[in-house]
Design an enzyme around this catalytic site. Structure first.
Site, mmCIF file in Angstrom:
data_model
loop_
_atom_site.group_PDB
_atom_site.id
_atom_site.type_symbol
_atom_site.label_atom_id
_atom_site.label_comp_id
_atom_site.label_asym_id
_atom_site.label_seq_id
_atom_site.Cartn_x
_atom_site.Cartn_y
_atom_site.Cartn_z
ATOM 1 C CD GLU A 54 -1.408 0.250 3.630
ATOM 2 O OE1 GLU A 54 -2.069 1.307 3.660
ATOM 3 O OE2 GLU A 54 -1.539 -0.666 4.461
ATOM 4 C CG ASP A 58 -0.200 7.090 -1.062
ATOM 5 O OD1 ASP A 58 -1.377 7.475 -1.095
ATOM 6 O OD2 ASP A 58 0.750 7.839 -0.786
ATOM 7 C CD GLU A 130 -3.298 3.826 -0.329
ATOM 8 O OE1 GLU A 130 -3.386 5.060 -0.356
ATOM 9 O OE2 GLU A 130 -2.821 3.194 0.642
#
EC number: 3.1.26.3
Length: 240
Positions: A54, A58, A130
């Site tokens: 993640e 992002d 993400e």
């Protein structure tokens, strides 16, 4: 979790079709769908989870969305683009896209997490969303991630005909309109590991007490606090 290997493979194939990418390395997608609660169970040690993915996802999402906005709104200045960007990459937006593709039912969760509604938890959907973007990037490069992100985020881009006004600006303008001092922000705490910090910020408005907000950066935490204060004073409309 899925009933068995065949069922799990079928589930992954269905998700791959929704993502528009067939993974060469299936373990990347499996890790992106695996909640940390599962890794700590007996027999699950060493199991990859979405936590590291993640972090990367992002950044990949941010690059693709920034490029989309740059191309879609050629007449807008940096400030307007930044406000659109903040709206599109916030956790609520990622969770919304994740929900739209049915990501929740593919998540690999410990029984307790699943039983407490984890598959519909916006925070988990945002984290896994993400991570899936990172898995796409690692397996197929930026083009693979872009093939999913651009069509998935295009409806959200189209929703905002005008750049959304950020909550801090809206709160400042409200306070000035009331003849009050400017809102005062203060950092309350910072938690979490260095690569994934969580900030909590407090905002005070003269005569209206305080409100708090949290986020992955001080800026997003301030926006969340400002939005909470706007809701409290009944001047809503803006979002963090």
């Amino acid at each position: 979790m899925s009933a068995g290997p065949g069922s799990e493979a079928s589930d992954l194939a269905e998700l791959e079709a929704r993502l528009g990418h067939e993974f060469r390395d299936k373990t990347l997608l499996t890790a992106a769908l695996t909640h940390p609660s599962l890794a700590g169970l007996k027999g699950g040690r060493g199991l990859g989870t979405y936590e590291r993915l993640e972090f990367l996802g992002d950044r990949v999402l941010g690059l693709i969305v920034a490029e989309m906005l740059y191309r879609t709104f050629p007449q807008e200045d940096e400030g307007a683009l930044a406000r659109r960007f903040a709206e599109l990459v916030r956790r609520e937006s990622i969770a919304r896209v994740s929900g739209a593709i049915g990501l929740g039912r593919h998540l690999r969760l410990a029984a307790g997490e699943a039983g407490s509604g984890g598959r519909d938890n916006p925070a988990l959907l945002a984290d896994a969303g993400e991570a899936v973007i990172a898995a796409l990037y690692l397996d197929g490069g930026l083009d693979a991630a872009r093939r999913f992100v651009e069509p998935a985020w295009r409806p959200l881009v189209a929703e905002e005909i005008k750049p959304p006004q950020d909550a801090k600006t809206a709160l400042q303008e409200w306070a000035q309109g009331q003849g009050l001092a400017l809102p005062a922000y203060a950092l309350i705490s910072t938690e979490g590991p260095a690569h994934e910090p969580r900030f909590e910020v407090e905002v005070r408005v003269e005569g209206h007490g305080k409100a708090t907000g949290s986020g992955k950066s001080k800026r997003t935490a301030e926006q969340a606090a400002a939005a909470a204060m706007l809701t409290r004073i009944g001047a809503g409309g803006s979002r963090p």
